[in-house]
Design a protein around this motif. Structure first.
Motif, PDB file in Angstrom:
ATOM      1  N   ARG A   1      44.333  58.691  47.006  1.00  0.00           N
ATOM      2  CA  ARG A   1      44.544  58.646  48.459  1.00  0.00           C
ATOM      3  C   ARG A   1      43.543  57.707  49.133  1.00  0.00           C
ATOM      4  N   GLU A   2      42.295  57.747  48.697  1.00  0.00           N
ATOM      5  CA  GLU A   2      41.286  56.846  49.256  1.00  0.00           C
ATOM      6  C   GLU A   2      41.655  55.385  49.002  1.00  0.00           C
ATOM      7  N   PHE A   3      42.084  55.109  47.781  1.00  0.00           N
ATOM      8  CA  PHE A   3      42.449  53.730  47.443  1.00  0.00           C
ATOM      9  C   PHE A   3      43.683  53.294  48.217  1.00  0.00           C
ATOM     10  N   GLU A   4      44.681  54.169  48.348  1.00  0.00           N
ATOM     11  CA  GLU A   4      45.880  53.843  49.128  1.00  0.00           C
ATOM     12  C   GLU A   4      45.517  53.542  50.574  1.00  0.00           C
ATOM     13  N   ALA A   5      44.605  54.321  51.153  1.00  0.00           N
ATOM     14  CA  ALA A   5      44.168  54.080  52.529  1.00  0.00           C
ATOM     15  C   ALA A   5      43.461  52.726  52.630  1.00  0.00           C
ATOM     16  N   TYR A   6      42.648  52.416  51.643  1.00  0.00           N
ATOM     17  CA  TYR A   6      41.961  51.133  51.620  1.00  0.00           C
ATOM     18  C   TYR A   6      42.969  49.984  51.565  1.00  0.00           C
ATOM     19  N   VAL A   7      43.942  50.074  50.676  1.00  0.00           N
ATOM     20  CA  VAL A   7      44.943  49.017  50.533  1.00  0.00           C
ATOM     21  C   VAL A   7      45.779  48.902  51.805  1.00  0.00           C
ATOM     22  N   ALA A   8      46.120  50.025  52.420  1.00  0.00           N
ATOM     23  CA  ALA A   8      46.891  49.986  53.660  1.00  0.00           C
ATOM     24  C   ALA A   8      46.117  49.267  54.759  1.00  0.00           C
ATOM     25  N   GLY A   9      44.810  49.445  54.783  1.00  0.00           N
ATOM     26  CA  GLY A   9      44.002  48.807  55.810  1.00  0.00           C
ATOM     27  C   GLY A   9      43.648  47.364  55.516  1.00  0.00           C
ATOM     28  N   ALA A  10      43.367  47.051  54.286  1.00  0.00           N
ATOM     29  CA  ALA A  10      42.862  45.724  53.936  1.00  0.00           C
ATOM     30  C   ALA A  10      43.882  44.842  53.231  1.00  0.00           C
ATOM     31  N   GLY A  11      44.982  45.413  52.781  1.00  0.00           N
ATOM     32  CA  GLY A  11      45.937  44.665  51.976  1.00  0.00           C
ATOM     33  C   GLY A  11      46.514  43.437  52.651  1.00  0.00           C
ATOM     34  N   GLY A  12      46.826  43.537  53.936  1.00  0.00           N
ATOM     35  CA  GLY A  12      47.402  42.402  54.649  1.00  0.00           C
ATOM     36  C   GLY A  12      46.454  41.219  54.718  1.00  0.00           C
ATOM     37  N   ARG A  13      45.220  41.491  55.069  1.00  0.00           N
ATOM     38  CA  ARG A  13      44.233  40.407  55.144  1.00  0.00           C
ATOM     39  C   ARG A  13      43.961  39.821  53.763  1.00  0.00           C
TER      40      ARG A  13
ATOM     41  N   HIS B   1      50.513  38.000  42.889  1.00  0.00           N
ATOM     42  CA  HIS B   1      50.041  38.297  41.534  1.00  0.00           C
ATOM     43  C   HIS B   1      48.507  38.324  41.498  1.00  0.00           C
ATOM     44  N   LEU B   2      47.896  37.349  42.132  1.00  0.00           N
ATOM     45  CA  LEU B   2      46.443  37.283  42.198  1.00  0.00           C
ATOM     46  C   LEU B   2      45.873  38.519  42.889  1.00  0.00           C
ATOM     47  N   LEU B   3      46.501  38.933  43.987  1.00  0.00           N
ATOM     48  CA  LEU B   3      46.039  40.117  44.701  1.00  0.00           C
ATOM     49  C   LEU B   3      46.251  41.378  43.869  1.00  0.00           C
ATOM     50  N   THR B   4      47.363  41.472  43.177  1.00  0.00           N
ATOM     51  CA  THR B   4      47.621  42.636  42.329  1.00  0.00           C
ATOM     52  C   THR B   4      46.537  42.790  41.265  1.00  0.00           C
ATOM     53  N   LEU B   5      46.172  41.682  40.635  1.00  0.00           N
ATOM     54  CA  LEU B   5      45.113  41.729  39.623  1.00  0.00           C
ATOM     55  C   LEU B   5      43.775  42.133  40.237  1.00  0.00           C
ATOM     56  N   ALA B   6      43.466  41.589  41.409  1.00  0.00           N
ATOM     57  CA  ALA B   6      42.196  41.921  42.069  1.00  0.00           C
ATOM     58  C   ALA B   6      42.163  43.391  42.482  1.00  0.00           C
ATOM     59  N   LEU B   7      43.271  43.898  43.008  1.00  0.00           N
ATOM     60  CA  LEU B   7      43.326  45.309  43.397  1.00  0.00           C
ATOM     61  C   LEU B   7      43.248  46.223  42.180  1.00  0.00           C
ATOM     62  N   ALA B   8      43.858  45.820  41.086  1.00  0.00           N
ATOM     63  CA  ALA B   8      43.787  46.630  39.864  1.00  0.00           C
ATOM     64  C   ALA B   8      42.339  46.721  39.372  1.00  0.00           C
ATOM     65  N   ARG B   9      41.621  45.612  39.423  1.00  0.00           N
ATOM     66  CA  ARG B   9      40.220  45.633  39.008  1.00  0.00           C
ATOM     67  C   ARG B   9      39.381  46.476  39.959  1.00  0.00           C
ATOM     68  N   THR B  10      39.689  46.405  41.252  1.00  0.00           N
ATOM     69  CA  THR B  10      38.959  47.224  42.228  1.00  0.00           C
ATOM     70  C   THR B  10      39.222  48.702  41.977  1.00  0.00           C
ATOM     71  N   TYR B  11      40.472  49.050  41.720  1.00  0.00           N
ATOM     72  CA  TYR B  11      40.808  50.455  41.459  1.00  0.00           C
ATOM     73  C   TYR B  11      40.122  50.956  40.194  1.00  0.00           C
ATOM     74  N   ALA B  12      40.021  50.079  39.198  1.00  0.00           N
ATOM     75  CA  ALA B  12      39.390  50.476  37.938  1.00  0.00           C
ATOM     76  C   ALA B  12      37.913  50.825  38.126  1.00  0.00           C
ATOM     77  N   CYS B  13      37.259  50.202  39.083  1.00  0.00           N
ATOM     78  CA  CYS B  13      35.836  50.493  39.303  1.00  0.00           C
ATOM     79  C   CYS B  13      35.612  51.288  40.588  1.00  0.00           C
ATOM     80  N   TRP B  14      36.673  51.870  41.132  1.00  0.00           N
ATOM     81  CA  TRP B  14      36.605  52.568  42.418  1.00  0.00           C
ATOM     82  C   TRP B  14      35.509  53.631  42.454  1.00  0.00           C
ATOM     83  N   ASP B  15      35.419  54.439  41.407  1.00  0.00           N
ATOM     84  CA  ASP B  15      34.408  55.502  41.383  1.00  0.00           C
ATOM     85  C   ASP B  15      32.993  54.941  41.281  1.00  0.00           C
ATOM     86  N   GLY B  16      32.853  53.765  40.723  1.00  0.00           N
ATOM     87  CA  GLY B  16      31.535  53.180  40.529  1.00  0.00           C
ATOM     88  C   GLY B  16      31.039  52.351  41.708  1.00  0.00           C
ATOM     89  N   LEU B  17      31.819  52.244  42.774  1.00  0.00           N
ATOM     90  CA  LEU B  17      31.390  51.439  43.920  1.00  0.00           C
ATOM     91  C   LEU B  17      30.162  52.036  44.603  1.00  0.00           C
TER      92      LEU B  17
END
Length: 167
Positions: free
Chosen positions: A14-26, A47-63
């Motif tokens: 849910r946190e990640f979805e909220a982040y993507v909803a807020g920042a995804g357009g920019r 495609h570039l954004l999908t890869l970047a978001l996937a990497r962000t989600y993978a380290c989400w807990d470690g931010l």
């Protein structure tokens, strides 16, 4: 799966979805500027954004207090800089949209210009992100600005046609 893990995973999602909803357009706009594609036809940027978001989600807990937008922007920039889209299918090998004002720039010039001008990243941070000296980033930025701000040259024949039409 234990209930505690399930609820933690659900909260993370849910946190990640909220982040993507807020920042995804920019972020998509940033990726579209980097790829110099048309806003309504931007498969490389997506495609570039999908890869970047996937990497962000993978380290989400470690931010742990780090800015997720900054991290995703770093992944976008590094993915674009590495030229990762060339290693994947034909879809991602398309040329920049000819109507884009950034199409005349090299990929490095686009990257520096977008980071510095659109994203507002400091020169030193851009240099560190790209592994370049700050002086080099400054030179690339100034060259890119000169290209964008100067109109493209027209063929010599077109100038004569315009002058003849005025007569």
């Amino acid at each position: 799966m234990r209930p505690r893990h399930a609820s933690r995973d659900a909260l993370r999602a849910r946190e990640f979805e909220a982040y993507v909803a807020g920042a995804g357009g920019r972020l998509l706009h940033t990726a579209t500027l980097l790829t110099a594609e048309a806003p309504d036809d931007n498969p490389r940027a997506r495609h570039l954004l999908t890869l970047a978001l996937a990497r962000t989600y993978a380290c989400w807990d470690g931010l742990r207090g780090d800015d997720p937008y900054d991290r995703t922007r770093q992944y976008l920039a590094s993915g674009f800089a590495r030229g990762a889209w060339h290693r994947h299918g034909r879809l991602l090998r398309r040329r920049p949209h000819p109507g884009s004002p950034l199409a005349r720039l090299s990929p490095r010039e686009r990257l520096v210009l977008v980071l510095r001008l659109y994203e507002g990243v400091a020169e030193e941070q851009t240099a560190a992100l790209l592994g370049l000296p700050a002086e080099r980033v400054r030179a690339v930025y100034h060259r890119a600005m000169a290209v964008v701000l100067s109109p493209p040259r027209r063929p010599a024949g077109a100038v004569r046609d315009v002058q003849a039409a005025r007569s």
